[in-house]
Design a protein around this motif. Structure first.
Motif, PDB file in Angstrom:
ATOM      1  N   ASP A 133       0.289   6.278   5.141  1.00 50.07           N
ATOM      2  CA  ASP A 133       0.924   6.016   6.437  1.00 50.07           C
ATOM      3  C   ASP A 133       0.796   4.560   6.887  1.00 50.07           C
ATOM      4  OD1 ASP A 133      -1.866   6.391   6.757  1.00 50.07           O
ATOM      5  OD2 ASP A 133      -1.613   6.872   8.877  1.00 50.07           O
ATOM      6  N   GLU A 134       0.135   3.723   6.083  1.00 49.57           N
ATOM      7  CA  GLU A 134      -0.036   2.312   6.436  1.00 49.57           C
ATOM      8  C   GLU A 134       1.078   1.473   5.815  1.00 49.57           C
ATOM      9  OE1 GLU A 134      -4.800   1.627   6.856  1.00 49.57           O
ATOM     10  OE2 GLU A 134      -3.999   1.765   4.822  1.00 49.57           O
ATOM     11  N   PRO A 135       1.523   0.443   6.534  1.00 55.90           N
ATOM     12  CA  PRO A 135       2.537  -0.441   5.947  1.00 55.90           C
ATOM     13  C   PRO A 135       1.922  -1.295   4.832  1.00 55.90           C
ATOM     14  CG  PRO A 135       1.800  -1.303   8.061  1.00 55.90           C
ATOM     15  CD  PRO A 135       1.140   0.043   7.882  1.00 55.90           C
ATOM     16  N   ARG A 136       2.772  -1.797   3.949  1.00 54.03           N
ATOM     17  CA  ARG A 136       2.302  -2.691   2.891  1.00 54.03           C
ATOM     18  C   ARG A 136       1.832  -3.995   3.537  1.00 54.03           C
ATOM     19  NH1 ARG A 136       4.328  -1.076  -2.255  1.00 54.03           N
ATOM     20  NH2 ARG A 136       5.777   0.644  -2.017  1.00 54.03           N
ATOM     21  N   PRO A 137       0.614  -4.411   3.237  1.00 55.18           N
ATOM     22  CA  PRO A 137       0.088  -5.612   3.889  1.00 55.18           C
ATOM     23  C   PRO A 137       0.524  -6.929   3.246  1.00 55.18           C
ATOM     24  CG  PRO A 137      -1.601  -4.631   2.523  1.00 55.18           C
ATOM     25  CD  PRO A 137      -0.402  -3.724   2.447  1.00 55.18           C
ATOM     26  N   ARG A 150      -7.107  -7.815   0.097  1.00 55.89           N
ATOM     27  CA  ARG A 150      -7.195  -6.393  -0.238  1.00 55.89           C
ATOM     28  C   ARG A 150      -8.212  -6.168  -1.342  1.00 55.89           C
ATOM     29  NH1 ARG A 150      -1.757  -3.496  -1.363  1.00 55.89           N
ATOM     30  NH2 ARG A 150      -3.078  -1.740  -0.854  1.00 55.89           N
ATOM     31  N   GLN A 182      -7.657  -1.085  -6.839  1.00 55.20           N
ATOM     32  CA  GLN A 182      -6.395  -1.603  -6.311  1.00 55.20           C
ATOM     33  C   GLN A 182      -5.847  -2.762  -7.136  1.00 55.20           C
ATOM     34  OE1 GLN A 182      -4.485  -0.283  -3.987  1.00 55.20           O
ATOM     35  NE2 GLN A 182      -2.974  -1.887  -4.272  1.00 55.20           N
ATOM     36  N   ARG A 236      -4.247   1.219   0.289  1.00 53.98           N
ATOM     37  CA  ARG A 236      -3.864   1.561   1.659  1.00 53.98           C
ATOM     38  C   ARG A 236      -3.571   3.054   1.720  1.00 53.98           C
ATOM     39  NH1 ARG A 236       1.633   2.297   1.922  1.00 53.98           N
ATOM     40  NH2 ARG A 236       2.746   1.528   0.102  1.00 53.98           N
ATOM     41  N   ARG A 237      -3.649   3.601   2.921  1.00 48.43           N
ATOM     42  CA  ARG A 237      -3.274   5.002   3.121  1.00 48.43           C
ATOM     43  C   ARG A 237      -1.739   5.100   3.086  1.00 48.43           C
ATOM     44  NH1 ARG A 237      -6.530   4.381   7.662  1.00 48.43           N
ATOM     45  NH2 ARG A 237      -4.656   4.723   8.893  1.00 48.43           N
TER      46      ARG A 237
END
Length: 166
Positions: free
Chosen positions: A53-57, A46, A85, A50-51
């Motif tokens: 609506d995105e899951p945590r990566p 990363r 980030q 993240r947006r």
């Protein structure tokens, strides 16, 4: 970073997730290192938020390691500036009880003489940061006078994580 920090950390049985500053992300994507880190860890590298609506990566974190940390990174972290980030994640960690943060400042003698530098170091220590710092770990040289090929103190960083997470 991969061979000195990530691979040895994984050999110790740790799961590693990598988050970079935008500049480091650019550098490591250009030379293919980000992709190598992703293959090694099985997780995305990363360098951007993240947006919503995105899951945590990345999985939940047990310890943050900021290594190597530039003088700019140390100054921002010490003063609460979270403008990317990586700084946001570590800045939040400083405000979270029982979440260790290990920082290795990779600086030179001129950085350390700056009038604000000692305040930054003191501020991080007051925040509970485990600093990998001092002449026994990383002797300071004047700008452009350090011996070429000097190895970063990865073992000291790894050992600081072991100590911080006990």
């Amino acid at each position: 970073m991969r061979t000195g920090l990530v691979e040895p950390a994984m050999e110790r049985g740790w799961q590693v997730a990598v988050t970079l500053t935008p500049t480091a992300g650019d550098w490591l994507r250009v030379n293919g290192e980000a992709e190598r880190l992703e293959r090694l860890t099985g997780l995305p590298v990363r360098d951007a938020p993240r947006r919503p609506d995105e899951p945590r990566p990345h999985p939940e974190v047990d310890c943050y390691v900021v290594a190597p940390a530039s003088a700019n990174m140390v100054a921002k972290l010490a003063t609460g500036i979270m403008d990317n980030q990586a700084l946001t994640q570590v800045g939040e960690a400083l405000g979270t009880n029982d979440l260790p943060v290990v920082v290795f400042p990779r600086v030179n003698a001129a950085h350390a003489r700056h009038p604000a530098w000692q305040r930054h170091i003191d501020s991080l220590r007051a925040g509970g940061v485990h600093l990998v710092y001092g002449p026994d770990v990383w002797p300071l040289y004047e700008p452009r006078e350090a011996p070429s090929g000097r190895e970063l103190p990865w073992l000291a960083v790894l050992n600081a994580v072991d100590e911080a997470t006990r």
